[in-house]
Write an enzyme that holds these catalytic residues in place. Structure first.
Site, PDB file in Angstrom:
ATOM      1  N   ASP A  33      23.720  36.234  79.942  1.00  0.00           N
ATOM      2  CA  ASP A  33      22.302  35.979  80.186  1.00  0.00           C
ATOM      3  C   ASP A  33      21.822  35.084  79.039  1.00  0.00           C
ATOM      4  O   ASP A  33      21.771  35.521  77.887  1.00  0.00           O
ATOM      5  CB  ASP A  33      21.570  37.331  80.189  1.00  0.00           C
ATOM      6  CG  ASP A  33      20.057  37.173  80.214  1.00  0.00           C
ATOM      7  OD1 ASP A  33      19.569  36.022  80.210  1.00  0.00           O
ATOM      8  OD2 ASP A  33      19.363  38.205  80.230  1.00  0.00           O
TER       9      ASP A  33
ATOM     10  N   ASP B 224      18.949  31.663  84.574  1.00  0.00           N
ATOM     11  CA  ASP B 224      19.435  31.604  83.193  1.00  0.00           C
ATOM     12  C   ASP B 224      20.750  32.350  83.009  1.00  0.00           C
ATOM     13  O   ASP B 224      21.029  32.891  81.942  1.00  0.00           O
ATOM     14  CB  ASP B 224      18.365  32.167  82.243  1.00  0.00           C
ATOM     15  CG  ASP B 224      17.868  33.537  82.685  1.00  0.00           C
ATOM     16  OD1 ASP B 224      18.380  34.066  83.687  1.00  0.00           O
ATOM     17  OD2 ASP B 224      16.966  34.075  82.020  1.00  0.00           O
TER      18      ASP B 224
ATOM     19  N   LYS C  39      16.716  49.849  82.127  1.00  0.00           N
ATOM     20  CA  LYS C  39      16.803  49.984  80.662  1.00  0.00           C
ATOM     21  C   LYS C  39      16.906  51.445  80.199  1.00  0.00           C
ATOM     22  O   LYS C  39      15.982  51.976  79.560  1.00  0.00           O
ATOM     23  CB  LYS C  39      15.612  49.296  80.009  1.00  0.00           C
ATOM     24  CG  LYS C  39      15.575  47.810  80.346  1.00  0.00           C
ATOM     25  CD  LYS C  39      14.612  47.042  79.468  1.00  0.00           C
ATOM     26  CE  LYS C  39      14.731  45.570  79.738  1.00  0.00           C
ATOM     27  NZ  LYS C  39      13.678  44.912  80.410  1.00  0.00           N
TER      28      LYS C  39
HETATM   29  P1  GTP Z   1      11.309  36.059  79.193  1.00  0.00           P
HETATM   30  O1  GTP Z   1       9.851  35.716  79.139  1.00  0.00           O
HETATM   31  O2  GTP Z   1      12.026  35.689  77.946  1.00  0.00           O
HETATM   32  O3  GTP Z   1      11.586  37.468  79.644  1.00  0.00           O
HETATM   33  O4  GTP Z   1      12.005  35.099  80.290  1.00  0.00           O
HETATM   34  P2  GTP Z   1      11.671  34.871  81.843  1.00  0.00           P
HETATM   35  O5  GTP Z   1      10.235  34.615  82.013  1.00  0.00           O
HETATM   36  O6  GTP Z   1      12.583  33.775  82.319  1.00  0.00           O
HETATM   37  O7  GTP Z   1      12.030  36.243  82.525  1.00  0.00           O
HETATM   38  P3  GTP Z   1      13.452  36.808  82.967  1.00  0.00           P
HETATM   39  O8  GTP Z   1      14.507  36.336  82.025  1.00  0.00           O
HETATM   40  O9  GTP Z   1      13.319  38.262  83.180  1.00  0.00           O
HETATM   41  O10 GTP Z   1      13.628  36.109  84.384  1.00  0.00           O
HETATM   42  C1  GTP Z   1      14.850  36.081  85.077  1.00  0.00           C
HETATM   43  C2  GTP Z   1      14.839  34.856  85.963  1.00  0.00           C
HETATM   44  O11 GTP Z   1      13.780  34.940  86.897  1.00  0.00           O
HETATM   45  C3  GTP Z   1      14.633  33.565  85.181  1.00  0.00           C
HETATM   46  O12 GTP Z   1      15.466  32.588  85.752  1.00  0.00           O
HETATM   47  C4  GTP Z   1      13.167  33.238  85.388  1.00  0.00           C
HETATM   48  O13 GTP Z   1      12.929  31.835  85.418  1.00  0.00           O
HETATM   49  C5  GTP Z   1      12.918  33.831  86.761  1.00  0.00           C
HETATM   50  N1  GTP Z   1      11.545  34.336  86.869  1.00  0.00           N
HETATM   51  C6  GTP Z   1      10.969  35.342  86.169  1.00  0.00           C
HETATM   52  N2  GTP Z   1       9.703  35.532  86.567  1.00  0.00           N
HETATM   53  C7  GTP Z   1       9.466  34.609  87.545  1.00  0.00           C
HETATM   54  C8  GTP Z   1       8.317  34.309  88.358  1.00  0.00           C
HETATM   55  O14 GTP Z   1       7.256  34.913  88.259  1.00  0.00           O
HETATM   56  N3  GTP Z   1       8.463  33.300  89.258  1.00  0.00           N
HETATM   57  C9  GTP Z   1       9.627  32.587  89.392  1.00  0.00           C
HETATM   58  N4  GTP Z   1       9.667  31.602  90.283  1.00  0.00           N
HETATM   59  N5  GTP Z   1      10.722  32.843  88.648  1.00  0.00           N
HETATM   60  C10 GTP Z   1      10.634  33.853  87.741  1.00  0.00           C
END
Ligand code: GTP
Length: 327
Positions: A211, A104, A154
């Site tokens: 982001d 993202d 953070k």
């Molecule tokens: P929020 O629920 O809004 O925090 O979003 P998110 O679930 O996408 O978490 P975050 O923005 O912290 O994740 C950063 C990146 O890592 C994003 O591109 C997510 O798709 C990816 N990501 C986060 N957790 C996982 C996971 O458990 N598995 C995989 N494959 N990707 C993950």
């Protein structure tokens, strides 16, 4: 070379949009978020590995229909394994130095230059670092020269050890995989601090980084792309409307309304008489009625905004027959 995109998160901060569309497939102007990353990859990347979990069927469907000029492999996690667990889960597809991305992120980072930096320093990994004014919502990185010496997650306002944050773009050596234990693991919190002695380096870059995982970030990324000239004005119907650019209008119907700047309206969207729309996204088929004011809003596919509504900073999406919203 392989590029790994972490695309399995639930995207809770972008609900309700992410209740029907996985975050990597949300549109940023003409293409899904994840395609902005894939299209920016260096020529030497021949295979994109997507670590998926949440709504993987929709991601699979998209990549079956769209050829992105490289081999794409989707690897599923039955349960999300966290950013570190996701990297470990795809280890059989990785060989040699590889790129890794949060799915993202939109940036102007020069990946070829980052790869050259990584090869020059010879560590187990290189993290792209972005300078921010207020790092309190991010993972902060402390450096000695180019070498990362400490991580801070953070920090409270005023307590940050630097203004450099982890931008979610990495170059890794396969050796990193040996340092990721099985199960749910965070790359940022559980892996990086344990491999500092193997050499983690920080690559700073200028230009632009967003982001897109929050409504404000999503709109900021859209604005940045429009400011860089990714504009389009191709409405399906336009009757007596005022357009204030830059905008991305593709196949939407505009009637007697005032649109822009920084509006994206996708095919089938419509804006009615006397409405004003600024800095917002209207995904496919989103409809804004008459006499509305809509500012800084994300309207998911098929959202209906009733006549006379005044909306600011909202994310809306139709949900099982009714409409869900997030303030
Ligand atoms: P929020 O629920 O809004 O925090 O979003 P998110 O679930 O996408 O978490 P975050 O923005 O912290 O994740 C950063 C990146 O890592 C994003 O591109 C997510 O798709 C990816 N990501 C986060 N957790 C996982 C996971 O458990 N598995 C995989 N494959 N990707 C993950």
């Amino acid at each position: 070379m392989k590029a790994l995109i972490l695309a399995g998160g639930m995207g809770t901060r972008l609900r309700p949009l992410t209740l029907s569309t996985p975050k990597p497939l949300l549109p940023l102007l003409d293409r899904p978020m994840v395609m902005h990353i894939i299209d920016s990859l260096p020529a030497e990347v021949d295979t994109v590995v997507l670590a998926v979990s949440y709504m993987k069927d929709l991601l699979e469907g998209y990549f079956l229909k769209h050829d992105c000029g490289r081999k794409v492999v989707l690897v599923n996690e039955e349960e999300p394994l966290g950013t570190g667990g996701a990297v470990r889960n795809v280890r059989q597809y990785l060989d040699g130095t590889f790129l890794c991305f949060n799915g993202d992120i939109i940036s102007l980072l020069d990946l070829n230059d980052m790869l050259a930096f990584h090869r020059r320093h010879g560590g187990i990994g290189t993290l792209a670092l972005w300078r921010v004014q207020d790092p309190s919502a991010f993972g902060v990185v402390g450096l000695e020269g180019a070498r990362i010496t400490v991580f801070q997650e953070k920090p409270a306002p005023g307590e940050a050890i630097s203004d450099l944050i982890n931008a979610g773009v990495y170059v890794f050596e396969p050796e990193l995989l040996e340092h990721i234990p099985p199960g749910v693991v965070s790359l940022e919190r559980q892996v990086f601090p344990n491999v500092l002695d193997r050499g983690l380096y920080g690559y700073r870059f200028d230009g632009h980084w967003v982001d897109c995982g929050t409504p404000a970030g999503y709109l900021e990324a859209q604005r940045a792309l429009l400011e860089r000239g990714r504009t389009k004005v191709a409405p399906a119907i336009v009757r007596g409307s005022e357009l204030i650019g830059p905008n991305y209008i593709d196949g939407a119907s505009l009637s007697g309304c005032r649109v822009g700047p920084f509006v994206c309206a996708l095919p089938g969207a419509s804006i009615g008489e006397g409405s004003t729309v600024e800095g917002s996204v209207l995904m496919e088929g989103a409809t804004i009625g008459r006499g509305c004011t809509v500012r800084a809003c994300l309207l998911g596919p098929g959202t209906v905004v009733k006549d006379g509504s005044a909306l600011q900073g909202r994310a809306l999406a139709p949900l099982r027959g009714r409409q869900a919203g997030l303030h």
